[in-house]
Design a protein around this motif. Structure first.
Motif, short mmCIF file in Angstrom:
data_model
loop_
_atom_site.label_atom_id
_atom_site.label_comp_id
_atom_site.label_asym_id
_atom_site.label_seq_id
_atom_site.Cartn_x
_atom_site.Cartn_y
_atom_site.Cartn_z
N MET A 123 -2.19 -24.03 -32.12
CA MET A 123 -2.79 -22.78 -32.59
C MET A 123 -3.45 -22.15 -31.37
O MET A 123 -3.31 -22.65 -30.27
CB MET A 123 -3.78 -23.04 -33.72
N CYS A 124 -4.17 -21.06 -31.57
CA CYS A 124 -4.92 -20.47 -30.47
C CYS A 124 -5.83 -21.54 -29.89
O CYS A 124 -6.51 -22.25 -30.62
CB CYS A 124 -5.73 -19.28 -30.95
N GLN A 125 -5.82 -21.68 -28.56
CA GLN A 125 -6.59 -22.74 -27.91
C GLN A 125 -8.01 -22.28 -27.58
O GLN A 125 -8.77 -22.99 -26.96
CB GLN A 125 -5.87 -23.20 -26.64
N HIS A 126 -8.34 -21.07 -27.95
CA HIS A 126 -9.67 -20.52 -27.72
C HIS A 126 -10.14 -20.77 -26.30
O HIS A 126 -11.17 -21.41 -26.06
CB HIS A 126 -10.65 -21.02 -28.78
N CYS A 127 -9.35 -20.24 -25.39
CA CYS A 127 -9.61 -20.39 -23.96
C CYS A 127 -10.99 -19.85 -23.57
O CYS A 127 -11.42 -18.83 -24.10
CB CYS A 127 -8.56 -19.61 -23.16
N GLU A 128 -11.59 -20.51 -22.62
CA GLU A 128 -12.85 -19.96 -22.10
C GLU A 128 -12.55 -18.74 -21.23
O GLU A 128 -13.34 -17.80 -21.16
CB GLU A 128 -13.60 -21.01 -21.29
N PRO A 134 -6.47 -15.25 -21.15
CA PRO A 134 -5.62 -14.18 -20.62
C PRO A 134 -5.44 -13.04 -21.62
O PRO A 134 -5.34 -11.88 -21.23
CB PRO A 134 -4.27 -14.86 -20.37
N CYS A 135 -5.41 -13.37 -22.90
CA CYS A 135 -5.21 -12.33 -23.91
C CYS A 135 -6.35 -11.32 -23.88
O CYS A 135 -6.16 -10.15 -24.18
CB CYS A 135 -5.09 -12.95 -25.30
N VAL A 136 -7.55 -11.78 -23.52
CA VAL A 136 -8.70 -10.87 -23.45
C VAL A 136 -8.64 -10.06 -22.17
O VAL A 136 -8.91 -8.85 -22.16
CB VAL A 136 -10.01 -11.67 -23.55
N ALA A 182 0.77 -12.24 -22.75
CA ALA A 182 -0.07 -12.95 -21.80
C ALA A 182 -0.45 -14.35 -22.26
O ALA A 182 -0.75 -15.21 -21.44
CB ALA A 182 -1.34 -12.14 -21.53
N CYS A 183 -0.47 -14.59 -23.55
CA CYS A 183 -0.91 -15.89 -24.05
C CYS A 183 0.07 -16.99 -23.65
O CYS A 183 1.25 -16.90 -23.96
CB CYS A 183 -1.06 -15.86 -25.56
N PRO A 184 -0.39 -18.01 -22.97
CA PRO A 184 0.52 -19.07 -22.52
C PRO A 184 0.98 -19.99 -23.65
O PRO A 184 1.83 -20.85 -23.42
CB PRO A 184 -0.32 -19.87 -21.52
#
Ligand code: SF4
Ligand code: SF4
Lengths: 405, 254, 121
Positions: B118-123, B126-128, B160-162
């Motif tokens: 699922m979304c990995q909620h990156c710190e 890239p999507c942001v 952009a999301c890996p």
């Protein structure tokens, strides 16, 4: 060099309106296709959650790149002081603006929420290359408009070199920006290379030139205005050189990719096992779009014939569309490496099971939207040359004197 | 007139301030179910908290989709219907998924793992970074989500999301849950059941549904939280750690 | 501008209909007033909702009284079978006014038009 006189495009009314009517049909169909897609949602297109940018983006990016390329002719006249190109500057500016508007329109109309364009202009994320591009595009239109004004209004003539320089620099930045849209997608193997932006610049040179040549030959022929062979040879040689440069960059790009081990799979996909994408790359982009036109343009015999130059330009343009398709769609259908060193053997969401590429089949409405954008650009150009003095009365060699550049 | 509105607005702001102190209760009409519960958040989410998740793939059962089903029910994804006239195969590629299961096999060792994605909620998401309008944003407590009100549907975030975590809504939607608005032309993805966060609950739907105990959710900044403990104990990794996104979802056993 | 027109129209309307533009059968019908005085709500409900929307989405503040789901919850009516009627259906609270004033309601392209409960039972 004699003084150049400019005159509105004087073709018969019937022909002119007939031409606009044909373009109008494309506009109308494109408009209807857009309404249909917006009303139903994107499920009626071939795009999906894996291939999120499809044919509309191929058209949009091509047109935007070509727009900045079309401005080069004017820039050669003012920035590099090549007098012979001066007389070609007005059309170059007009074409640049028209192509950009066409491309942007396609881009905007493909948004999920095109009605929120105003949101895009008012709330923006300063970190996003995309929002930079919005300003680059708007700025481009404004600067080219001013540039045209300095060319066409005698009182403003003294600002012409300055405006030309600004416009030229701006166009380089703009294409860099467009190329960087892909450069920022680090996780996708097909993009992300630093060479992407320079490659876009050189591609824009070629595609802008090809379109320029076609429009020039077409408008002059219909209005029985002369173009000297000397001038035409210069232009077609330029086109040939640009195409050769694209060829060189494409080779460098793939060769340098081959050096990095992590990119081998992507390269194998594009160059060897990618099915339709490999075919498009070799046959469409490389052979029809570069090798063949170069052959035609540099061949001592065919290079002199206008028909051959037209054919070569058309090939370059078609090759350009193929190139964009291979870059935009090919880069997406190739599955991302979410788990390096592992194979995905099952997935609930099309992750490229066993390395299989993802699926995209473009739909008719997408194409019609894209063609609508082309029609917008051409309509704007033809209306422009009809109502204002964009075209020189003559480009005969004794008028423009191409040999004393 | 416009002055009036400004006045009202100012008043409203101060009223909202008071409401935050939970002292002003509007007459009667304040009946929104759930929201009036004691747990509803009245103060902004803060960065003292960072939500995160631990997934033990060694516990994930082959072929199990409990988490996915629960996610789709919780967030109203199961309410979506295929548009009339659509091709089922094509529609399957177009319908949204917040969560999916994948099975991966190591090329060298042949070791197989099952895991939910699922979304990995990156710190550093890239999507942001790429979102032109700021619709894709990271909340103070680390939840990455989309503000649909300003999303223009450009899909650059999906490019952009890996992790291919995002979905675009390809069709008109006529059935939604109050807690999960959804409409044509915007992008969405897992938001760690953000409504549960705001209503003071401690779990996510997927975690509750997992009968194998493979998912642990909680506050990564709280060293006593269950998720922090298990992350200390068990070997774990980020997907595509090389991208240095410092994801909030960590996996064990892959 | 539009809001201004809406206010005028509704103001006139309200005087005639003695303040009962709410639909019978909704929770709101039983109440003396909305979360703010009626005149304030008429004028400012878009502002309230929009403000709430931003603090909810970006800061997670949900308990406030100006939430859209609060509107829906309170103004929805049930039909004879006990099923909710969408608030944007003809004749229902949101739709009737907006229809009258000729203002679109963009909210419900994405938001639920009936109370769905938190879990959507
Ligand atoms: S996993 Fe994808 S959608 Fe989620 S925060 Fe990271 S980049 Fe954004
Ligand atoms: S689709 Fe929406 S959230 Fe994603 S980048 Fe575009 S505007 Fe931002």
């Amino acid at each position: 060099m004699k003084k150049i006189h400019y005159r509105e495009w004087g073709i018969e009314s019937l022909r002119y309106w007939g031409l606009l009517a044909v373009l109008g049909v494309f506009l109308a169909i494109g408009g209807l296709a857009t309404l249909y897609m917006e009303h139903e949602g994107h499920w009626v297109t071939g795009m999906n959650n894996q291939i999120v940018w499809g044919v509309p983006h191929v058209f949009a990016i091509f047109l935007i790149a070509a727009a900045s390329g079309a401005l080069n002719i004017a820039a050669f006249g003012s920035v590099f002081g090549k007098k012979v190109y001066r007389s070609l500057g007005r059309l170059s500016g007009l074409l640049a603006m028209a192509l950009l508007v066409g491309g942007l329109l396609v881009l905007v109309l493909d948004l999920g929420q095109p009605g929120r364009l105003i949101v895009a202009m008012t709330t923006y994320n300063i970190k996003s290359i995309f929002s930079w591009n919005i300003y680059l595009y708007v700025g481009f239109l404004a600067i080219v408009a001013i540039y045209l004004f300095t060319m066409m209004e005698r009182k403003a003539n003294k600002y012409y070199p300055a405006a030309g320089l600004v416009a030229f620099v701006w166009r380089l930045v703009l294409t860099t920006g467009t190329g960087s849209i892909f450069g920022f997608l680090v996780a996708r193997q097909g993009y992300g290379a630093a060479i992407m932006a320079p490659m876009f610049i050189i591609m824009s040179f070629a595609y802008g030139m090809a379109i320029y040549l076609l429009v020039l030959l077409f408008t002059f022929k219909l209005d029985d205005r002369p173009i000297g062979d000397g001038l035409l040879m210069r232009l077609k040689n330029l086109l040939g050189i640009f195409v050769a440069a694209v060829f060189y960059f494409v080779m460098i790009y793939h060769l340098s990719n081959l050096y990095g081990t992590e990119n081998h799979e992507y390269e194998a996909f594009i160059l060897r096992d990618g099915g339709i994408y490999t075919t498009l790359f070799w046959v469409g982009w490389v052979f029809l779009g570069m090798v063949l036109p170069m052959g035609i343009l540099f061949h001592p015999g065919s290079g002199r014939s206008r028909g051959a130059i037209v054919v070569a330009s058309i090939l370059v343009i078609l090759g350009g569309f193929t190139a964009m398709y291979v870059i935009v769609v090919g880069g997406q259908v190739f599955p991302m490496a979410i788990f390096p060193g592992k194979v995905i053997v099952e997935s609930g969401f099309y992750d490229g099971v066993n390395g299989q590429v993802l699926y995209y089949a473009p739909s008719l409405p997408e194409f019609l939207l894209g063609l609508g954008g082309v029609a917008v650009a051409l309509t704007a150009t033809f209306v422009g040359v009809r109502v204002l003095k964009f075209l020189p009365e003559s480009l005969a060699d004794e008028v423009v004197d191409p040999h004393h550049g | 007139m416009s002055q009036d509105i400004d006045q009202e607005r100012r008043q409203f702001v101060s009223v909202a301030g008071l409401a935050a102190a939970a002292t002003v209760v509007a007459p009667g009409a304040f009946l929104l179910d759930g929201s009036a519960e004691a747990g509803s958040r009245r103060e902004p989410a803060v960065d003292k908290v960072r939500y995160g998740m631990f997934i033990d793939t060694t516990k994930c059962a082959d072929g199990c989709t409990e988490c996915v089903t629960a996610c789709e029910k919780e967030n109203g994804i199961d309410l979506l219907r295929m548009p009339e006239g659509a091709d089922p195969e094509e529609w399957d590629r177009q319908r949204p998924r917040w969560m999916r299961t994948v099975k991966v096999k190591d090329r060298l060792t042949g070791r197989v793992s099952n895991l939910p994605m699922m979304c990995q909620h990156c710190e550093h998401p890239p999507c942001v970074d790429v979102c032109p309008t700021g619709a894709s944003f990271r909340r103070a407590d680390g939840i990455v989500m989309v503000d649909r009100h300003i999303c223009i549907g450009c899909r650059y975030c999906m490019m952009a999301c890996p992790y291919k975590a995002r979905s675009f809504i390809h069709e008109n939607v006529d059935q939604q849950l109050s807690i999960a608005p959804r409409g044509k032309g915007c992008v969405e993805s897992c938001n760690f059941c953000v409504h549960r966060r705001d209503n003071g609950e401690n779990t996510t739907a997927c975690q509750d549904a997992c009968s194998h105990g493979a998912i642990v959710f909680g506050d990564l900044n709280d060293s006593n939280s269950e998720v922090s403990k298990v992350l200390r104990e068990k070997d774990n990794t980020q997907l595509r750690a090389d991208l240095k996104l410092n994801t909030s979802v960590r996996y064990c056993g892959i | 501008m539009l809001t201004g027109a809406l206010v005028l129209v509704l103001g006139a309307n309200a005087a005639e209909h003695s303040n009962r533009s709410v639909v019978k059968g909704s929770k709101a019908y039983e109440l003396d007033s909305c979360v703010e005085p009626t005149s304030v709500m008429r004028k400012l409900h878009p502002t309230f909702i929009k403000h709430q929307r931003d603090i909810t989405v970006h800061h997670g503040i949900r308990g406030d009284k100006h939430s859209l789901s609060g509107c829906v919850d309170c103004h929805a009516t049930k039909d004879a079978q006990g099923r909710y009627t969408p608030v944007n259906a003809p004749g229902q609270f949101c739709e009737s006014c907006h229809e009258y004033a000729g203002v679109e309601i963009p909210c419900f392209t994405c938001h639920a038009t009936t109370p769905t409960g938190r879990k959507g039972e």
